[in-house]
Scaffold this motif. Structure first.
Motif, short mmCIF file in Angstrom:
data_model
loop_
_atom_site.label_atom_id
_atom_site.label_comp_id
_atom_site.label_asym_id
_atom_site.label_seq_id
_atom_site.Cartn_x
_atom_site.Cartn_y
_atom_site.Cartn_z
N PHE A 3 0.88 -1.17 0.00
CA PHE A 3 0.00 0.00 0.00
C PHE A 3 0.91 1.22 0.00
O PHE A 3 1.59 1.49 0.99
N ASN A 7 -0.09 7.09 -3.89
CA ASN A 7 -0.12 5.94 -4.78
C ASN A 7 0.45 6.23 -6.17
O ASN A 7 0.33 5.41 -7.08
N TRP A 34 2.47 -4.56 3.59
CA TRP A 34 3.36 -3.45 3.92
C TRP A 34 2.73 -2.12 3.56
O TRP A 34 2.00 -2.00 2.58
N LYS A 35 3.04 -1.10 4.35
CA LYS A 35 2.64 0.28 4.05
C LYS A 35 3.94 1.02 3.75
O LYS A 35 4.90 0.94 4.52
#
Length: 111
Positions: A3, A7, A34-35
């Motif tokens: 993520f 984006n 995962w971020k």
């Protein structure tokens, strides 16, 4: 896919190395949970302002700050780090830049 925040990236202001790593993170299916924060501005930094190229939050693993350098050549001398054909030296270098960003984030999270 991780993520990613944001984006997407600004093509005119993002280095080739950051673009490459961003795309890798965006397409890697092994890091779904995962971020990853890209180009995170840090207001409480050693300098007045700083930036972390990538901050990876990997659950049950930890937090990682990545400083990306994408010059075709990098040289370290007594005077410091030199990127590309620059005549100017950077005394901090990429490792210290990442460390300073890490401690700025740690301090923020502790508060």
């Amino acid at each position: 896919m991780a993520f990613l925040i944001p984006n997407n990236f600004d093509k005119s202001r993002t280095s080739p190395g950051e673009r490459m790593l961003f795309k890798k993170f965006a397409s890697d299916t092994k890091i779904k949970n995962w971020k990853i924060l890209h180009s995170l501005d840090l207001s409480k930094h050693v300098n007045i302002m700083g930036e972390a190229d990538f901050v990876v939050v990997a659950p049950k693993m930890g937090l990682l700050v990545i400083e990306v350098k994408s010059h075709k050549k990098i040289k370290f001398t007594e005077e410091g780090w030199r990127y590309g054909n620059s005549k100017e030296s950077d005394l901090r270098g990429p490792f210290k830049q990442a460390k300073e960003a890490m401690f700025a984030i740690k301090e923020y999270l502790e508060k």
